[in-house]
Design a protein around this motif. Structure first.
Motif, PDB file in Angstrom:
ATOM      1  N   TYR A  23       0.832  -1.207   0.000  1.00 25.82           N
ATOM      2  CA  TYR A  23       0.000   0.000   0.000  1.00 25.82           C
ATOM      3  C   TYR A  23       0.866   1.255   0.000  1.00 25.82           C
ATOM      4  N   LEU A  33       7.416   1.005  -4.145  1.00 28.84           N
ATOM      5  CA  LEU A  33       8.520   0.088  -3.825  1.00 28.84           C
ATOM      6  C   LEU A  33       8.912  -0.792  -5.004  1.00 28.84           C
ATOM      7  N   ASN A  83       7.557  -6.598  -6.287  1.00 28.42           N
ATOM      8  CA  ASN A  83       7.289  -5.907  -5.024  1.00 28.42           C
ATOM      9  C   ASN A  83       8.068  -6.532  -3.863  1.00 28.42           C
TER      10      ASN A  83
HETATM   11  S1  SF4 Z   1       4.995  -2.135  -4.289  1.00 35.05           S
HETATM   12 FE1  SF4 Z   1       4.160  -1.436  -6.261  1.00 35.05          FE
HETATM   13  S2  SF4 Z   1       2.255  -2.640  -6.502  1.00 35.05           S
HETATM   14 FE2  SF4 Z   1       2.840  -2.738  -4.322  1.00 35.05          FE
HETATM   15  S3  SF4 Z   1       1.705  -1.035  -3.359  1.00 35.05           S
HETATM   16 FE3  SF4 Z   1       3.781  -0.291  -3.882  1.00 35.05          FE
HETATM   17  S4  SF4 Z   1       3.496   0.672  -5.907  1.00 35.05           S
HETATM   18 FE4  SF4 Z   1       1.726  -0.661  -5.560  1.00 35.05          FE
END
Ligand code: SF4
Length: 333
Positions: A23, A33, A83
């Protein structure tokens, strides 16, 4: 670059990505991330829609899925990014890659055409984490379903409930990594948390999507027998003793950052197999234990010459039943 589907606006120009359990709250001009979702002028964009870096026909056994369409090939694809930051990652050259606009765009129609041309009855989003390219995966999956193909994901299970709700109608089977039952392992090795993965696994099981689980046994990291007992117990108790559990060995030479860790011994794999069986799991696949045996009478339902390569698959179940005791076969065609 395409606008993302899974996000909402927060105060001060921040966008919250709702796609995975991180999130991320993303400031203007920044990325999440996974580094493949960016806040541009108040909209969240996915930077990897259509940027397939790898596609090929693979045996479905290689995913690994042993109870889903055995002996078939699945057209497999992935885009850059992830991720997670798993130090043991074996696909790190693409999973940890930054988005790259020079990668040619491949339309979903072309992916489905390639699958049909290769006579694959399914499409598999894999190689990297499908969650981070969910919009593209969904476009491919919807087209695939229209042409009679099935859809598979190989995932770390970190998708949000929003994401699962969106993909569930189109997803036929999934293999989820359950890497450990220690939250400290997830934080230290993967840059993530354990609880969301367990939650996703329970939701998948409830959804009726075919589920298999994989655990990589890393010496000194995820080989503790007490932890593996808790993990196998979780599968048996919370998901069901009929959920297949794959125990696979670690190869340091192809890992991202763990070249100094020794490879997994055959004894450690065998020990994990015994743990799974003692926990009550009916289908544990580890090392030489690659055949599917009837949970009722032990008769052979599927024989496999090599577990993850799927070099030769022989079926003995017939009309969805064990040939010996006529108990229902766990295999889904
Ligand atoms: S890691 Fe990527 S997919 Fe996961 S919440 Fe963050 S921006 Fe969204």
């Amino acid at each position: 670059m395409r606008e993302a589907n899974f996000y909402h606006a927060a105060p001060d120009g921040v966008l919250q990505c709702d796609l995975c359990r991180h999130y991320c709250r993303i400031r203007p001009g920044s990325s999440g991330l996974c580094r493949v979702r960016r806040n541009v002028d108040g909209k969240l964009f996915t930077l990897t829609w259509g940027r397939t870096v790898s596609q090929a026909a693979d045996p479905v056994e290689k995913k690994p899925l042993l109870h889903f369409m055995p002996g078939t090939q699945t057209w497999s694809l992935g885009t850059p990014g992830c991720n997670f930051r798993c130090a043991n990652c074996q696909n790190w050259e693409i999973s940890q890659a930054l988005p790259d606009e020079t990668i040619p765009l491949i339309a979903p129609e072309a992916i489905v055409r390639n699958a049909i041309r290769a006579e694959c009855p399914s499409i598999c989003c894999t190689y990297t984490e499908p969650t981070i390219f969910a919009e593209y995966a969904l476009d491919v999956m919807k087209l695939a379903r229209q042409t009679g193909l099935r859809n598979i994901w190989v995932s770390n299970g970190y998708f949000s409930k929003n994401c699962l709700d969106a993909i569930a109608p189109w997803l036929d089977a999934v293999n989820v990594d359950l890497k450990s039952m220690d939250d400290a392992f997830y934080r230290r090795v993967c840059g993530a948390r354990l609880a969301p993965v367990l939650d996703s696994l329970r939701l998948i099981r409830k959804s009726g999507i075919h589920l298999e689980i994989t655990t990589l046994v890393i010496p000194g990291q995820s080989n503790d027998p007490a932890m593996l007992e808790r993990l196998a117990g979780f599968i048996a108790r919370d998901l069901g003793s009929d959920v297949p559990w794959h125990v696979i060995p670690f190869y340091p030479e192809i890992s991202w950052k763990m070249q100094d860790t020794p490879p997994t011994s055959a004894d450690a794999i065998e020990a994990a197999y015994e743990i799974g069986r003692r926990a009550g799991l009916s289908y544990v696949y580890a090392g030489s234990h690659s055949d599917t045996l009837c949970a009722e009478c032990g008769a052979r339902l599927v024989a496999r010459s090599r577990q993850f390569i799927g070099a030769k698959v022989e079926r003995f179940d017939a009309n969805g039943r064990c040939p010996a005791c006529l108990a229902p076969s766990p295999i889904r065609d």
